[in-house]
Design an enzyme around this catalytic site. Sequence first.
Site, short mmCIF file in Angstrom:
data_model
loop_
_atom_site.label_atom_id
_atom_site.label_comp_id
_atom_site.label_asym_id
_atom_site.label_seq_id
_atom_site.Cartn_x
_atom_site.Cartn_y
_atom_site.Cartn_z
N LYS A 64 0.83 -1.20 0.00
CA LYS A 64 0.00 0.00 0.00
C LYS A 64 0.87 1.26 0.00
CE LYS A 64 -2.25 -1.43 3.70
NZ LYS A 64 -1.61 -2.75 3.82
N THR A 65 1.83 1.31 0.92
CA THR A 65 2.71 2.48 1.00
C THR A 65 3.59 2.58 -0.25
OG1 THR A 65 2.75 2.19 3.39
CG2 THR A 65 4.42 3.65 2.46
N ASP A 109 -1.84 7.01 5.73
CA ASP A 109 -1.79 5.59 6.09
C ASP A 109 -2.75 5.38 7.27
OD1 ASP A 109 -1.03 2.98 6.04
OD2 ASP A 109 1.01 3.31 6.77
N THR A 158 -5.90 -1.31 6.60
CA THR A 158 -5.99 -2.76 6.73
C THR A 158 -7.43 -3.15 7.07
OG1 THR A 158 -5.39 -2.45 9.04
CG2 THR A 158 -3.63 -3.10 7.55
N ARG A 217 6.93 -7.68 2.27
CA ARG A 217 7.72 -7.15 3.38
C ARG A 217 8.43 -8.28 4.11
NH1 ARG A 217 4.30 -3.94 6.83
NH2 ARG A 217 5.07 -2.13 5.71
P1 ADP Z 1 2.00 -1.79 3.32
O1 ADP Z 1 1.99 -0.29 3.20
O2 ADP Z 1 0.89 -2.45 2.57
O3 ADP Z 1 2.06 -2.26 4.75
P2 ADP Z 1 4.57 -1.57 2.01
O4 ADP Z 1 4.18 -0.87 0.76
O5 ADP Z 1 5.23 -0.76 3.07
O6 ADP Z 1 3.32 -2.36 2.62
O7 ADP Z 1 5.50 -2.81 1.59
C1 ADP Z 1 6.51 -3.30 2.43
C2 ADP Z 1 7.76 -3.55 1.62
O8 ADP Z 1 7.54 -4.63 0.74
C3 ADP Z 1 8.18 -2.38 0.76
O9 ADP Z 1 9.16 -1.61 1.36
C4 ADP Z 1 8.70 -2.99 -0.50
O10 ADP Z 1 10.10 -3.15 -0.42
C5 ADP Z 1 8.08 -4.35 -0.54
N1 ADP Z 1 7.00 -4.45 -1.53
C6 ADP Z 1 5.67 -4.37 -1.30
N2 ADP Z 1 4.97 -4.58 -2.43
C7 ADP Z 1 5.88 -4.80 -3.40
C8 ADP Z 1 5.79 -5.11 -4.80
N3 ADP Z 1 4.60 -5.23 -5.42
N4 ADP Z 1 6.94 -5.27 -5.48
C9 ADP Z 1 8.14 -5.19 -4.86
N5 ADP Z 1 8.28 -4.91 -3.56
C10 ADP Z 1 7.18 -4.72 -2.83
#
Ligand code: ADP
Length: 331
Positions: A64-65, A109, A158, A217
């Site tokens: 998401k981030t 977020d 989430t 992650r």
């Molecule tokens: P969320 O915001 O959903 O909790 P993040 O976007 O922070 O998740 O993702 C966590 C880590 O996983 C990121 O820093 C990135 O390195 C990796 N990541 C997430 N999605 C992808 C993707 N589609 N391709 C490559 N790396 C990803």
Amino acid sequence: EPIVASAGDSNPDDRERKLRPRRLDEMVGQRDVIERLKIAIDAASGRGEPLGHILFDGPPGLGKTTFATVIPAEMGTTVQMANGAGLSAPKDLLPYLTNVSERSVLFIDEIHRVPKAVEEYLYTAMEDFRIDIVLGEGVNARTLNFELQPFTLIGATTRAGMLSAPLRDRFQIREHLGWYSDDQLCELVIRNARKLAIEIDQPAAGEIARRSRRTPRLANNRLHWVRDYAQIKAKGTVTIGVARDSLDMIGIDKLGLDKQDRNYLETLIRVFGGGPSGLEAIAHTMNVSSDTLEDEVEPFLLRSELIVRTRRGRMATSKAFEHMKMPPPTV
Ligand code: ADP
């Protein structure tokens, strides 16, 4: 003289930033989401308009981030990062909203944690690019109207179900991020191993991928640990045996469950006889917050059919008893 730890990349946030994709084409998986976003981005850019507001929902660590930082990069614009938990009063919004530039992105977020009183200011901001703030009280009250630059709000949660309908409806684009396949995570591990100059073969990358709970992650976290282990124990080369041994050592099992996941299953099975048990009771017994369990532990256990949610509470499935090597209840 105190020894000051150098920032290095030992800080989890730094590590995460280093491996975070910068462009849509660097992301693995989520092809259909990316396809739709590309069309929306190109169309908005073509018209010289801001991109419609976007809501991402899904379990933690699925991107998401990442999307919230990659999208503004694709559009050649800037992003401000906020967290719903930090926006407790309307005034907390002001610095962000007054800082938005034309077509820039504001990322919130955990947007489900924005309180109702603040959420209402988001409505006019999103819809009319305007906020009306009431200052003072009673006869002294006056309303200040701010015109905002047309911008894009990206929200992440989430808990999509916790958003109010009026807020949810103001997002033109809503995307659910689902779990990644083992193959996609394997590709991610190989790609990131290259970035980190780790010597790894395909079977080893596959093993890390399979033990990463379908979550990028976690794949990155596991890869960092395996690298450390290989450096000390295996001259830096990651084979499948090295991957297995290193992940076993930190309590990550064949299904990718970590200690907390197994603790959940063990509590449900041993203390509550396999359920049904309420979430609160499990959380109290484990001494962790029910939010943590609901956000970080249960989604994957549900997906793996290790637990089910019934009207009377959580229940362990026969697969869970088997996995935990505990005898199923005799009926
Ligand atoms: P969320 O915001 O959903 O909790 P993040 O976007 O922070 O998740 O993702 C966590 C880590 O996983 C990121 O820093 C990135 O390195 C990796 N990541 C997430 N999605 C992808 C993707 N589609 N391709 C490559 N790396 C990803």
